[in-house]
Design a protein around this motif. Structure first.
Motif, PDB file in Angstrom:
ATOM      1  N   PHE A 122       0.687  -1.456  -0.132  1.00 21.73           N
ATOM      2  CA  PHE A 122      -0.276   0.311  -0.031  1.00 21.73           C
ATOM      3  C   PHE A 122       0.983   1.295  -0.132  1.00 21.73           C
ATOM      4  N   PHE A 123       1.999   1.075   0.667  1.00 18.21           N
ATOM      5  CA  PHE A 123       3.154   2.529   0.684  1.00 18.21           C
ATOM      6  C   PHE A 123       3.970   2.271  -0.416  1.00 18.21           C
ATOM      7  N   VAL A 124       3.376   1.614  -1.379  1.00 19.56           N
ATOM      8  CA  VAL A 124       4.210   1.347  -2.466  1.00 19.56           C
ATOM      9  C   VAL A 124       3.106   2.445  -3.274  1.00 19.56           C
ATOM     10  N   LEU A 125       1.699   1.925  -3.345  1.00 24.80           N
ATOM     11  CA  LEU A 125       1.064   2.300  -3.776  1.00 24.80           C
ATOM     12  C   LEU A 125       0.727   3.984  -3.840  1.00 24.80           C
ATOM     13  N   THR A 127       2.375   5.773  -3.760  1.00 23.72           N
ATOM     14  CA  THR A 127       3.338   7.164  -4.512  1.00 23.72           C
ATOM     15  C   THR A 127       2.722   7.397  -5.736  1.00 23.72           C
ATOM     16  N   ARG A 128       1.603   6.537  -5.635  1.00 21.20           N
ATOM     17  CA  ARG A 128       1.296   6.297  -7.399  1.00 21.20           C
ATOM     18  C   ARG A 128      -0.535   8.372  -7.526  1.00 21.20           C
ATOM     19  N   MET A 129      -0.353   8.271  -6.173  1.00 18.14           N
ATOM     20  CA  MET A 129      -1.879   8.810  -4.866  1.00 18.14           C
ATOM     21  C   MET A 129      -0.337  10.228  -4.904  1.00 18.14           C
ATOM     22  N   LEU A 130       0.079  10.324  -4.647  1.00 15.88           N
ATOM     23  CA  LEU A 130       0.898  11.445  -4.241  1.00 15.88           C
ATOM     24  C   LEU A 130       0.494  12.580  -4.849  1.00 15.88           C
ATOM     25  N   PRO A 131       0.705  13.706  -4.380  1.00 21.03           N
ATOM     26  CA  PRO A 131       0.793  15.397  -5.785  1.00 21.03           C
ATOM     27  C   PRO A 131       1.894  15.384  -5.116  1.00 21.03           C
ATOM     28  N   PRO A 132       2.614  15.767  -6.592  1.00 24.76           N
ATOM     29  CA  PRO A 132       3.955  16.342  -6.708  1.00 24.76           C
ATOM     30  C   PRO A 132       4.205  17.333  -5.577  1.00 24.76           C
ATOM     31  N   ALA A 134       2.534  19.039  -3.293  1.00 23.47           N
ATOM     32  CA  ALA A 134       3.019  18.649  -1.042  1.00 23.47           C
ATOM     33  C   ALA A 134       4.634  18.520  -1.261  1.00 23.47           C
ATOM     34  N   VAL A 135       4.996  17.123  -1.907  1.00 21.19           N
ATOM     35  CA  VAL A 135       6.046  16.822  -1.462  1.00 21.19           C
ATOM     36  C   VAL A 135       7.068  17.695  -1.726  1.00 21.19           C
ATOM     37  N   THR A 283      -2.425   1.288 -14.740  1.00 24.22           N
ATOM     38  CA  THR A 283      -4.052   1.617 -13.125  1.00 24.22           C
ATOM     39  C   THR A 283      -2.723   0.498 -12.304  1.00 24.22           C
TER      40      THR A 283
ATOM     41  N   LEU B  26      11.887   5.047  -0.516  1.00 23.01           N
ATOM     42  CA  LEU B  26      10.755   5.144  -0.196  1.00 23.01           C
ATOM     43  C   LEU B  26      10.492   6.260   0.942  1.00 23.01           C
ATOM     44  N   PRO B  33       9.127  13.123   3.780  1.00 24.04           N
ATOM     45  CA  PRO B  33       8.868  14.753   3.819  1.00 24.04           C
ATOM     46  C   PRO B  33       7.665  14.957   3.887  1.00 24.04           C
ATOM     47  N   LEU B  37       6.091  17.888   6.480  1.00 25.07           N
ATOM     48  CA  LEU B  37       5.311  19.194   5.840  1.00 25.07           C
ATOM     49  C   LEU B  37       4.521  18.783   7.329  1.00 25.07           C
ATOM     50  N   LEU B 225      -9.830   6.901  -9.559  1.00 28.63           N
ATOM     51  CA  LEU B 225      -8.104   6.999 -10.509  1.00 28.63           C
ATOM     52  C   LEU B 225      -8.512   8.908 -10.815  1.00 28.63           C
ATOM     53  N   ILE B 228      -8.893  11.477  -8.231  1.00 24.81           N
ATOM     54  CA  ILE B 228      -6.883  11.908  -7.576  1.00 24.81           C
ATOM     55  C   ILE B 228      -6.539  12.393  -8.371  1.00 24.81           C
ATOM     56  N   LYS B 232      -5.337  16.766  -8.363  1.00 24.70           N
ATOM     57  CA  LYS B 232      -4.338  17.352  -8.035  1.00 24.70           C
ATOM     58  C   LYS B 232      -3.432  17.543  -8.952  1.00 24.70           C
ATOM     59  N   VAL B 256      -0.233  25.614  -3.489  1.00 28.03           N
ATOM     60  CA  VAL B 256       0.518  25.431  -3.278  1.00 28.03           C
ATOM     61  C   VAL B 256       1.492  25.691  -3.552  1.00 28.03           C
ATOM     62  N   ALA B 273      -0.775  22.183   1.493  1.00 25.62           N
ATOM     63  CA  ALA B 273      -0.195  20.519   1.255  1.00 25.62           C
ATOM     64  C   ALA B 273      -0.788  19.204   1.898  1.00 25.62           C
ATOM     65  N   ILE B 280      -6.263  13.429  -0.882  1.00 26.81           N
ATOM     66  CA  ILE B 280      -6.328  12.801  -1.730  1.00 26.81           C
ATOM     67  C   ILE B 280      -5.894  11.166  -1.282  1.00 26.81           C
TER      68      ILE B 280
END
Lengths: 290, 298
Positions: A122-125, A127-132, A134-135, A283, B26, B33, B37, B225, B228, B232, B256, B273, B280
């Motif tokens: 899930f943690f790996v998944l 990264t697909r959702m993360l808004p760039p 934000a980080v 996907t 990761l 991060p 944040l 999907l 989301i 963003k 942001v 953020a 999200i």
């Protein structure tokens, strides 16, 4: 009576659907064609109204992207070829590392049960959702502190990070397609697990590795948000470069159109490589596992 | 005993060795991060002069954001954009996917070609459409004038710019819905259609009462999907509108970036953020729950 009316109705609706599909195809593919046509136009023809379909081809846009010919010395093409090289280097190295890491992680996730495996996946998944952006608020400071801002190394790190999760999920899917008996038989015959992985299983997922690399390359090649914030002068990628290509004379459209085509060509090549695995790749391996 | 231990220990070694580079990367690039944040979002500070130190601000960054009309404007714009483009994509994608179920010559080639826009760089897409939507010499206004309508200043006014952005995002991402919809439609057993035909069901009845409900689980994944990704959305707006005219097409992501990298209000940007991340994450949770439900049923 009603039968013929139903038939006529079915006939009509079939034609309407076909026309709509045709219109959608034009909407879908027309712009890409238009970009390719426009990239061969001179500055004057580019702004002609009505738009010209017959014109004398002009390669000044491409000259400025590749830094050759008369356009080489124009102010607007300074550094464009360098940015193309940056893109090629960063995408290639980033893809290689991401596929390497993803292959290892994907294999373990496919073959072993261990504590926290679901959380890891899930943690790996995520990264697909993360808004760039934000980080990026944090990366911006971190990269400056570590001396990674505006460097190729920093961009490679981003290219790996953006793709490693995808690579893990896709490779897990491909490894799942290899029967576990392969390793069991190898171990029974006295070979080590590592040997079974390297010499027996890996060759069986060659095609999967190529497809994974195709996806990773496309995403690294297209990546914009990170590169645009984390680079300033020396390490701009081509997408970042063209986004800042508006000079004193306004937006350099000849250059942008040519750069657009140059950016599309590798995508076309790799797209051909991955066309059978699109569902899985787009996907994140959630659907279309084989 | 030795032989019994051996495979298990190499297995454990393999898990650790193969997984740790990815886990460390990761943790370093996502967990650290995000933790920072959240931490920053409680402070008044600027990345421009980090040495000046961080002043504890408590919840004031959040209070400010929630009371600031400018931020609400960006949430409203993002919401409108998400609603418009996701609705258009879903309808178009389901329709085209349904039509592509019928076999005809060149279908597979057409299908592959139609997938192209989503593989392009959003920057290329943005500039390409900015070029085509130019009010003076853009090809879109040329087509508009061919049909006898007045030219529209697509990207120069807030209303049309919203529609233009939605049309461009729809152009890029309808292929994604087509891809998932065709996969969902293919998964419906042929026998159900045959039974419907025997019963004399109309095409519309079959579509709305059989095809759509039976492909709903997969279409739901597509919907989440897309929600989301469009929520963003950042790259497209940089290339297409630059957030303009004025600030009328700035999404939350755009805000942001602007707060953090133009104004350097790092604390405030962090708080925004965090809010973006929560939204999200909420959507992602819905997706994950849906996926595990789907997995349980099969």
């Amino acid at each position: 009576m009603t039968a013929t009316r139903n038939q006529a109705y079915a006939h009509l609706s079939r034609w309407i659907l076909l026309v709509l599909l045709g219109l959608y195809t034009i909407y879908n593919l027309g712009p890409i064609l238009w970009l390719m046509i426009s990239s061969l136009k001179s500055r004057a023809d580019l702004f002609a109204m009505p738009p010209k379909l017959v014109f004398e081809p002009d390669f000044s846009g491409y000259q400025s992207v590749f830094g050759v010919g008369a356009a080489r010395d124009s102010a607007s093409s300074v550094g464009v070829f360098d940015s193309l090289m940056t893109s090629v280097f960063v995408s290639t190295v980033g893809t290689t590392v991401a596929v390497f890491l993803g292959t290892l992680a994907g294999y373990v996730c496919s073959r072993f049960e261990f504590r926290g495996k679901g959380d890891f996946m899930f943690f790996v998944l995520s990264t697909r959702m993360l808004p760039p952006v934000a980080v990026l608020v944090f990366y911006h400071m971190m990269f400056a502190r570590l001396g990674l801002a505006d460097t190729w190394l920093g961009l490679v790190l981003i290219a790996v990070f953006v793709n490693v999760g995808l690579a893990t999920w896709i490779m897990k899917g491909f490894f799942d397609g290899v029967p576990k008996e392969v390793e069991q038989i190898a171990i029974v015959n006295g070979y080590s697990r590592i040997y079974a992985f390297l010499r027996l299983v890996l060759p069986m997922v060659k095609g999967g590795i190529a497809a994974t690399a195709g996806f990773c390359f496309i995403f690294a090649w297209n990546e914009f948000a990170f590169a645009s914030i984390l680079t300033t002068t020396r390490a701009k990628t081509l997408p970042v470069k063209i986004s800042t290509a508006s000079g004193a004379t306004g937006i350099e459209w000849t250059q942008i159109c040519a750069a657009g085509v140059v950016l599309i060509i590798p995508v076309l090549v790799f797209f051909y490589l991955i066309r059978r695995h699109l569902l899985m790749g787009m996907t994140f391996g959630v659907l279309g596992r084989r | 005993m030795d032989t019994a231990l051996k495979p298990r220990s190499t297995g454990r070694l393999m898990i650790v060795g193969f997984l740790s580079p990815t886990v460390l990367l990761l943790l370093f690039m996502v967990a650290y991060p995000i933790f920072s944040l959240v931490h920053y979002s409680f402070y008044n500070f600027s990345a421009l002069n980090p040495d000046k130190g961080m002043d504890w601000a408590g919840l004031s960054n959040y209070e400010y954001l929630l009371s600031d009309s400018g931020i609400w404007k960006r949430f409203v714009f993002t919401g409108k954009f998400v609603f418009l483009c996701v609705t258009m994509q879903m309808i178009l994608g389901i329709f085209v996917g349904y039509r592509l179920q019928k076999t005809f010559r060149g279908r597979d080639l057409l299908f592959t070609a139609l997938m192209l826009p989503m593989m392009l760089s959003p920057v290329v897409a943005g500039f390409l459409w900015r070029y085509m939507l130019n009010s003076e010499w853009g090809v879109v206004n040329f087509l508009v004038s061919l049909f006898g309508f007045a030219k529209v200043d697509w990207l120069g006014q807030a209303g049309p710019a919203l529609w233009a952005a939605a049309v461009v995002d729809t152009w890029m991402w309808t292929p994604f819905i087509i891809l998932l919809a065709t996969a969902a439609f293919r998964g419906i057993p042929e026998t159900i259609y045959e039974a419907a035909e025997v019963d004399g069901a109309s095409a519309a009845y079959v579509f709305f009462r059989i095809t759509l409900p039976m492909s709903a689980p997969v279409l739901f994944i597509a919907l989440i999907l897309r929600l989301i990704d469009s929520f963003k959305q950042y790259d497209l707006f940089v290339a297409l509108t630059g957030g303009g005219p004025g600030s009328s097409t700035e999404t939350v992501s755009f805000a942001v970036a602007k707060t953090a990298f133009s104004y350097f209000y790092t604390g405030e940007a962090s708080a925004l953020a965090v809010i973006l991340l929560c939204i999200i994450m909420g959507l992602a949770m819905i997706l994950v729950r849906h996926l595990s439900n789907m997995g349980a049923r099969h």
